[in-house]
Write an enzyme that holds these catalytic residues in place. Structure first.
Site, PDB file in Angstrom:
ATOM      1  N   ASP A   1    -105.838 -51.050  -3.405  1.00 38.91           N
ATOM      2  CA  ASP A   1    -107.231 -51.477  -3.502  1.00 38.91           C
ATOM      3  C   ASP A   1    -107.326 -52.713  -4.375  1.00 38.91           C
ATOM      4  O   ASP A   1    -106.699 -52.771  -5.442  1.00 38.91           O
ATOM      5  CB  ASP A   1    -108.095 -50.359  -4.092  1.00 38.91           C
TER       6      ASP A   1
ATOM      7  N   ARG B   1    -111.140 -42.778 -10.458  1.00 38.80           N
ATOM      8  CA  ARG B   1    -112.551 -42.710 -10.876  1.00 38.80           C
ATOM      9  C   ARG B   1    -112.682 -41.869 -12.142  1.00 38.80           C
ATOM     10  O   ARG B   1    -113.675 -41.178 -12.343  1.00 38.80           O
ATOM     11  CB  ARG B   1    -113.434 -42.113  -9.774  1.00 38.80           C
TER      12      ARG B   1
ATOM     13  N   CYS C   1    -114.929 -32.067  -9.941  1.00 39.02           N
ATOM     14  CA  CYS C   1    -113.693 -31.826  -9.192  1.00 39.02           C
ATOM     15  C   CYS C   1    -113.184 -30.425  -9.506  1.00 39.02           C
ATOM     16  O   CYS C   1    -113.569 -29.830 -10.514  1.00 39.02           O
ATOM     17  CB  CYS C   1    -112.625 -32.841  -9.576  1.00 39.02           C
TER      18      CYS C   1
HETATM   19  S1  SF4 Z   1    -108.091 -37.812  -7.739  1.00 42.96           S
HETATM   20 FE1  SF4 Z   1    -109.911 -37.912  -9.068  1.00 42.96          FE
HETATM   21  S2  SF4 Z   1    -111.636 -37.556  -7.671  1.00 42.96           S
HETATM   22 FE2  SF4 Z   1    -109.785 -36.828  -6.630  1.00 42.96          FE
HETATM   23  S3  SF4 Z   1    -109.631 -34.633  -7.166  1.00 42.96           S
HETATM   24 FE3  SF4 Z   1    -108.373 -35.758  -8.645  1.00 42.96          FE
HETATM   25  S4  SF4 Z   1    -109.770 -36.092 -10.367  1.00 42.96           S
HETATM   26 FE4  SF4 Z   1    -111.060 -35.589  -8.618  1.00 42.96          FE
END
Ligand code: SF4
Length: 347
Positions: free
Chosen positions: A332, A135, A126
């Site tokens: 979810d 996640r 990311c």
């Molecule tokens: S929410 Fe999780 S998957 Fe989405 S940008 Fe942020 S760290 Fe990455």
């Protein structure tokens, strides 16, 4: 607003990506440049980031106004000691991506939860590491990046399942990949006859909007199939002139945008903030799509809002924003069976 050292390449997305803050020394330096101080002891920082890393782009850090937990940007992105509080009902995999009983992850790079659409995960990297990420067990871990053979297996799976109509690129963040890699993936998908739509889920429009280059826009708009981009704005102060300019440029190239927001305590848990966010989104031609009840991720209790409070906020918003600007409030399920619309509880 105080900036970390601005650079001549500030507007270059690769510079932003390569200069993200990933360690305590850099965070301390940036805070000091901003006239603030780091209050977190090294051992606590190390304990937090040994299970869930930190990543902050200079651009996103620059949006912080108040260098503590009361700031909606700081709260989303700077590690806090509260992340070490893990309650017994919090989960490692809160939306059941890998629930073996459902078998919805047939391949390393692919999740097949709904009959006619799949998630394709080309990378686990990311641009930033959001403290509420659902996640967080896998993002940033290179072992979860898809190799070429994983991607080929995913394309074969999609080709062999004519019921699949949409592929959603997610991750990690697919827009952290370079243009060539993205082009290859999008072209493979574009060539699969039975697919109707491709979607890209990304936080780059928020945390590094320079990624929305005209060159990548050209690649996307040259495809036969429509590619929808789903951004992830959580607070009105994330909608800067820079983000607006880059999004509107892609919109003018025929690329439609959606937005997903996570309801977060101390960030956007009021009708006033969400009203401003949703109206600002439609002003830049981005449709508010989902408002997510925050998942039961380990170490995120300080960021969650109760469903009852979420519904009260939605009720307040009902007459305040047009229907098309009001997202679906969803949660979810933890067993991997998908989303529940929470507004139904009003009936
Ligand atoms: S929410 Fe999780 S998957 Fe989405 S940008 Fe942020 S760290 Fe990455």
């Amino acid at each position: 607003m105080i900036s970390p050292a601005k650079n001549l390449r500030w507007d270059d997305w690769t510079w932003q990506h390569g200069h993200a803050c990933k360690d305590l020394a850099t965070l301390t330096e940036w805070l000091e440049q901003a006239g603030s101080v780091n209050r977190m002891p090294t051992n606590v920082f190390n304990e937090i980031t040994s299970t869930y890393r930190m990543g902050i782009t200079p651009y996103y850090f620059d949006l912080i106004n108040q260098y503590d937990d009361t700031d909606p940007i700081y709260r989303q992105i700077v590690p806090t000691v509260e992340e070490l509080n893990i309650s017994t009902d919090e989960l490692d995999d809160p939306i059941g991506d890998e629930n073996p009983a459902r078998g919805s992850r047939p391949l390393k790079a692919l999740i097949h939860r709904y009959t006619n659409r799949v998630l394709l995960i080309p990378t686990a990297q990311c641009a930033v590491y959001c403290r509420f990420c659902f996640r967080k067990r896998l993002v940033g871990d290179t072992a979860h990046n898809a190799r070429e053979e994983d991607l080929q297996a995913a394309y074969d799976y999609i080709r062999a399942h004519p019921e699949i109509e949409e592929v959603i690129l997610t991750g990690g963040d697919p827009l952290t990949l370079g243009d060539q890699a993205l082009h290859r993936i999008l072209k493979e998908l574009d060539d699969i006859q039975h697919l109707r739509v491709i979607r890209i889920h990304s936080r780059l429009p928020v945390v590094n909007p320079f990624r929305l280059t005209p060159e990548l826009g050209e690649i996307i708009s040259s495809l036969v199939k429509p590619v929808w981009v789903s951004a992830h704005f959580n607070h009105p102060s994330e909608i800067t002139e820079t983000a607006r300019k880059h999004i509107l440029n892609w919109v003018s190239m025929g690329i439609p945008f959606l937005n997903q927001t996570v309801l977060l305590q101390g960030v956007n848990d009021s009708a006033e903030v969400l009203k401003e966010l949703f109206l600002s989104l439609i002003e830049m031609k981005v449709k508010p799509y989902y408002l997510h009840q925050a998942d039961m991720v380990q170490g995120t209790g300080h960021l969650r809002v109760s469903r009852g409070h979420g519904l009260d906020i939605l009720k307040e918003l009902q007459g305040e924003v047009p229907g098309y600007a009001l997202p679906h409030y969803v949660q979810d399920r933890s067993d991997g069976s998908g989303k529940i619309p929470l507004q139904n509880q009003w009936v």
